[in-house]
Design a protein around this motif. Structure first.
Motif, PDB file in Angstrom:
ATOM      1  N   ARG A  96      -7.722   2.470  -7.249  1.00 36.78           N
ATOM      2  CA  ARG A  96      -6.875   3.386  -7.302  1.00 36.78           C
ATOM      3  C   ARG A  96      -5.408   3.253  -6.705  1.00 36.78           C
ATOM      4  O   ARG A  96      -5.348   2.262  -5.910  1.00 36.78           O
ATOM      5  N   MET A  97      -4.407   4.088  -7.314  1.00 33.07           N
ATOM      6  CA  MET A  97      -3.013   3.460  -6.930  1.00 33.07           C
ATOM      7  C   MET A  97      -2.840   3.931  -5.489  1.00 33.07           C
ATOM      8  O   MET A  97      -3.454   5.103  -4.864  1.00 33.07           O
ATOM      9  N   ILE A  98      -1.882   3.306  -4.772  1.00 34.11           N
ATOM     10  CA  ILE A  98      -2.052   3.515  -3.222  1.00 34.11           C
ATOM     11  C   ILE A  98      -0.399   4.534  -3.257  1.00 34.11           C
ATOM     12  O   ILE A  98       0.458   3.839  -3.854  1.00 34.11           O
ATOM     13  N   GLY A  99      -0.423   5.513  -2.589  1.00 36.36           N
ATOM     14  CA  GLY A  99       0.756   6.039  -2.319  1.00 36.36           C
ATOM     15  C   GLY A  99       1.271   6.670  -3.661  1.00 36.36           C
ATOM     16  O   GLY A  99       0.512   6.957  -4.596  1.00 36.36           O
ATOM     17  N   SER A 100       2.562   6.323  -3.867  1.00 36.71           N
ATOM     18  CA  SER A 100       3.234   6.501  -5.180  1.00 36.71           C
ATOM     19  C   SER A 100       2.935   5.339  -6.107  1.00 36.71           C
ATOM     20  O   SER A 100       3.498   5.301  -7.075  1.00 36.71           O
ATOM     21  N   GLY A 101       2.178   4.218  -5.662  1.00 35.19           N
ATOM     22  CA  GLY A 101       1.891   3.131  -6.399  1.00 35.19           C
ATOM     23  C   GLY A 101       2.968   2.235  -6.715  1.00 35.19           C
ATOM     24  O   GLY A 101       3.171   1.561  -7.764  1.00 35.19           O
ATOM     25  N   GLY A 102       3.426   1.679  -5.568  1.00 38.55           N
ATOM     26  CA  GLY A 102       4.339   0.622  -5.601  1.00 38.55           C
ATOM     27  C   GLY A 102       5.646   0.723  -5.080  1.00 38.55           C
ATOM     28  O   GLY A 102       6.741  -0.220  -5.251  1.00 38.55           O
ATOM     29  N   GLY A 103       6.338   1.899  -4.804  1.00 38.49           N
ATOM     30  CA  GLY A 103       7.388   2.255  -4.137  1.00 38.49           C
ATOM     31  C   GLY A 103       7.576   1.265  -2.923  1.00 38.49           C
ATOM     32  O   GLY A 103       8.554   0.668  -3.008  1.00 38.49           O
ATOM     33  N   GLY A 104       6.931   1.494  -1.959  1.00 35.08           N
ATOM     34  CA  GLY A 104       6.939   0.581  -0.749  1.00 35.08           C
ATOM     35  C   GLY A 104       7.950   0.407  -0.153  1.00 35.08           C
ATOM     36  O   GLY A 104       8.718  -0.594   0.355  1.00 35.08           O
ATOM     37  N   GLN A 105       8.673   1.566   0.327  1.00 34.59           N
ATOM     38  CA  GLN A 105      10.174   1.717   1.095  1.00 34.59           C
ATOM     39  C   GLN A 105       9.932   1.092   2.485  1.00 34.59           C
ATOM     40  O   GLN A 105      10.923   0.074   2.713  1.00 34.59           O
ATOM     41  N   MET A 106       8.993   1.270   3.151  1.00 34.66           N
ATOM     42  CA  MET A 106       8.707   0.817   4.657  1.00 34.66           C
ATOM     43  C   MET A 106       8.347  -0.723   4.410  1.00 34.66           C
ATOM     44  O   MET A 106       9.097  -1.309   5.053  1.00 34.66           O
TER      45      MET A 106
END
Ligand code: PLP
Length: 270
Positions: free
Chosen positions: A239-249
């Motif tokens: 399953r994709m996590i959050g938005s799937g790879g944005g990772g701003q933090m």
């Protein structure tokens, strides 16, 4: 490596009776040397093995190994076993610890972000000691490899512990979280530095238990280790996590960490 010899009766070989450290290095400098040496001493003391070398002697050995190894970016591996004795669970004589130190070239960085799977944490009850008996970790990491993933994230009694070879952070609603230390996870050098840097940068960071459900519902998941720095996980159990790879933090944390590491190692910005 080809010339080094260890007795077949070494308790490291017989029982996995030993401890280790992996230290990232650049040129003749080791990153977070004191933290790694402190953890080595802690592991030795937990197993009741006398530290065979004084701190200055360790520094001397490490300098020589670094000097003799050509590559610039490298890792130093230290292993100390209890030593050589007749094969018996019980130690019946004095032994001299076996010390092995080697350098390896820095691994190529992973295509980021990475994929992870979760599994039950089947390891023993003293995962806080960095012991060479890594059979469960090896099996769990292999499961990730066989599933086309990079790491296996472990869950014990419904709570996240760590990765098979990394510590784990999650981000939820702008707060970075990582599980508290216990006998179920390794006190990670990278994890500690990341927590310290986040706190210094006034980024909300909590050390608190994380349930399996929170792990799966996280906006971001990161893995930390000395050889991999901070990796962003994009997919967990398919399953994709959050938005799937944005990772701003992650991007902020990674920037802080690499700036700090490069500063400590006197590496020019690349
Ligand atoms: N947890 C486990 C089980 C590990 O094997 C490792 C490192 O290899 C870590 C955590 C991360 O520790 P460190 O950041 O000190 O490398």
């Amino acid at each position: 490596i080809a010339e080094a010899k260890v007795s077949v009766l070494d308790r490291g070989f017989m029982f996995g009776d030993g401890v280790y450290e992996v230290l990232p290095a650049f040129g003749d400098r080791i990153f977070a040397l004191d933290r790694h040496m402190a953890r080595l001493e802690r592991s030795l003391s937990a197993l009741g093995i006398d530290n065979p070398l004084a701190r200055a002697e360790w520094h001397d050995v490490l300098s020589r190994v670094l000097e003799n190894y050509g590559a610039t970016g490298k890792s130093v591996y230290i292993q100390v076993t209890r030593g050589v004795a007749a094969r018996d669970h019980v130690l019946r004589s004095d032994v001299v610890p076996t010390v092995f130190v080697m350098c390896t070239e820095q691994r190529k960085s992973e295509p980021k972000p990475v994929v992870a799977i979760t599994r039950e944490d089947i390891r023993w009850q003293r995962c806080d000691i960095k012991v060479t008996s890594l059979l469960a970790n090896v099996m769990l990491r292999q499961e990730a490899e066989d599933a086309g993933a990079f790491e296996t994230i472990l869950v014990r009694d419904g709570h996240l512990t760590e990765g098979a070879a990394s510590n784990v952070f999650v981000v939820q609603d702008g707060t970075v979280k990582t599980p508290p230390y216990s006998e179920h996870l390794l006190p990670g050098v990278t994890r500690d530095i990341v927590v310290e840097l986040l706190v210094q940068a006034s980024i909300a960071c909590e050390v608190s238990p994380i349930t399996r459900e929170e792990l799966h519902a996280a906006d971001e998941v990161w893995l930390t280790s000395s050889t991999r720095d901070i990796l962003l996980v994009s997919k967990l159990d398919d399953r994709m996590i959050g938005s799937g790879g944005g990772g701003q933090m992650w991007s902020k944390a990674s920037g802080l960490y690499l700036a700090y590491k490069h500063d400590q190692l006197s590496i020019e910005a690349q």
